[in-house]
Design an enzyme around this catalytic site. Structure first.
Site, PDB file in Angstrom:
ATOM      1  N   SER A 153     -10.810  -0.745   3.682  1.00 19.09           N
ATOM      2  CA  SER A 153      -9.954  -0.907   4.872  1.00 19.09           C
ATOM      3  C   SER A 153      -9.440   0.455   5.324  1.00 19.09           C
ATOM      4  CB  SER A 153      -8.742  -1.781   4.537  1.00 19.09           C
ATOM      5  OG  SER A 153      -9.183  -3.010   4.016  1.00 19.09           O
TER       6      SER A 153
ATOM      7  N   ARG B 247       0.833  -1.220   0.000  1.00 21.80           N
ATOM      8  CA  ARG B 247       0.000   0.000   0.000  1.00 21.80           C
ATOM      9  C   ARG B 247       0.866   1.269   0.000  1.00 21.80           C
ATOM     10  NH1 ARG B 247      -2.321  -3.681  -0.949  1.00 21.80           N
ATOM     11  NH2 ARG B 247      -4.236  -4.542  -0.087  1.00 21.80           N
TER      12      ARG B 247
ATOM     13  N   GLU C  45      -4.634   3.575   6.048  1.00 25.69           N
ATOM     14  CA  GLU C  45      -4.569   3.325   4.609  1.00 25.69           C
ATOM     15  C   GLU C  45      -5.287   4.478   3.898  1.00 25.69           C
ATOM     16  OE1 GLU C  45      -5.315  -0.746   3.285  1.00 25.69           O
ATOM     17  OE2 GLU C  45      -6.311   0.063   1.507  1.00 25.69           O
TER      18      GLU C  45
END
Ligand SMILES: Cc1cc2nc3c(=O)[nH]c(=O)nc-3n(C[C@H](O)[C@H](O)[C@H](O)COP(=O)(O)OP(=O)(O)OC[C@H]3O[C@@H](n4cnc5c(N)ncnc54)[C@H](O)[C@@H]3O)c2cc1C
Length: 343
Positions: A238, A164, A334
């Site tokens: 998420s 990520r 995130e």
């Protein structure tokens, strides 16, 4: 000349459904339009926010600048033997792009079906799901330097992809606008069905040698049953990354929680699901008025309607503090907080 709107709500433009406004808003449909906009003296000093599908951001304030929605469209494929190089413009909708590739029998991104957002944002956080990360197939990212207005071509290595992560979130944060991404796909099908429940879905359907469409369909089915649909409940998927912790801390947590799930990621490092930590800390399903933690997915923070970005930010911060107090584990976001970004 692009049309610039004033004082509009960003509610339809972010999947959290947060009702913050922006002073200026515009949509660019070509690289030329984007260039003209950035060269225009009137807008030069105005802070700018680059927007794709708004599915990975939390608007914490009204934006006192210009939101530029990237609506660049276009696909170009070059086929040589079994190799397919597909150049996709940044404003293409990611899932539509995946379906286009699946329909054409181009393998490589079928496991990334149904991820919301646009192609241009895919390299920013190196989107991933079901055992595949987009870095596995990216060969080039073309991006416009916002200051110099020159176009730079980034190779896969230049992007410095991680979990990520990419150079666009670190060294070059807010310095480039992604214009297009080139993917290396293949007509030789390489099935990746080992991750998550894909195997179970295929088995239930009696599919022993799946096509890439079977994989895409299975991923769509699993995701639709597991994740809240932003059209019904505001969310950005998420909220936190899964933390990597050292094995000492892992062993310490394991003494109290022998069932802790873990995935080794390197020498002395294990990844643990952030959702598991949040659930064990007692936050799953917690509702605070119009927002909270999803009842089935502890990793997903939700807006039931009318929540402020600042309230969800506070909830995220309370969860981080509590997980740290209980497990000694730091959770990193995130989702991108949009406060007073200035490009
Ligand atoms: C229900 C749900 C499920 C999700 N599942 C996953 C998943 O499985 N895996 C995963 O990795 N992610 C997942 N996400 C997160 C999200 O979909 C991805 O991160 C997606 O790539 C974001 O795309 P976007 O166009 O909506 O980006 P935006 O939210 O519009 O932007 C995200 C960031 O990128 C910047 N940005 C956007 N476009 C550009 C551009 N062209 N140039 C430069 N900067 C740009 C923005 O300024 C912002 O900082 C999920 C989100 C939701 C709502």
């Amino acid at each position: 000349m692009v049309k610039v709107l004033e004082n509009i709500s960003l509610k339809p433009y972010n999947t959290f459904g947060i009702d913050q406004s922006t002073k200026y808003f515009t949509e660019v449909h070509s690289e030329q339009e984007l260039l003209e906009l950035l060269q225009n003296q009137q807008w030069k000093t105005v802070p700018k926010l680059i927007l794709g599908g708004g599915s990975n951001m939390l608007l914490c304030n009204d934006f006192e600048g210009m939101v530029i929605k990237i609506a660049l469209k276009g696909l170009q494929a070059t086929i040589s033997g079994s190799e397919v190089l597909v150049k996709a413009s940044a404003g293409e909708v990611w899932h539509d792009f995946v379906l286009h590739c699946v329909r054409n029998g181009w393998s490589g991104i079928e496991n990334l079906s149904l991820i919301p957002g646009c192609v241009g944002a895919a390299p920013i956080q190196n989107i991933g799901a079901y055992g595949v990360e987009v870095k596995d197939v990216i060969t080039e990212v073309r991006a416009l330097n916002i200051k110099t207005l020159s176009v730079k071509s980034f190779s896969n290595a230049d992007c410095m992809f991680g979990y990520r992560e990419s150079v666009f979130k670190s060294t070059y944060k807010d310095q480039f606008i992604v214009l297009s991404v080139t993917f290396k796909l293949s007509t030789e099908v390489k099935i990746n069905s080992s991750y998550g429940a894909i195997g179970d879905v295929l088995k239930a359907k009696n599919i022993s040698s799946p096509s890439i469409k079977d994989i895409s369909d299975a991923v769509i089915e699993i995701r639709s049953s597991k994740l809240p649909d932003p059209k019904e409940i505001g969310n950005a998927g998420s909220f936190f990354k899964n933390p990597e912790i050292d094995t000492h801390l892992y062993e310490k947590i394991k003494t109290s929680y022998p069932e802790i799930p873990s995935y080794p990621t390197g020498t002395n490092l294990v990844k643990i699901p952030a959702g598991w930590l949040i659930e064990k800390a007692g936050w799953k399903g917690k509702t605070l008025g119009s927002y909270g933690v999803h009842k089935n997915q502890a990793l997903v923070l939700v807006n039931y309607g009318g929540a402020k970005g600042k309230e969800i930010k506070q909830l995220a911060s309370d969860i981080q503090a509590d997980v740290f107090a209980k497990f000694g584990v730091v959770l990193h976001n995130e989702v991108n907080y949009i406060e007073s970004q200035s490009i």
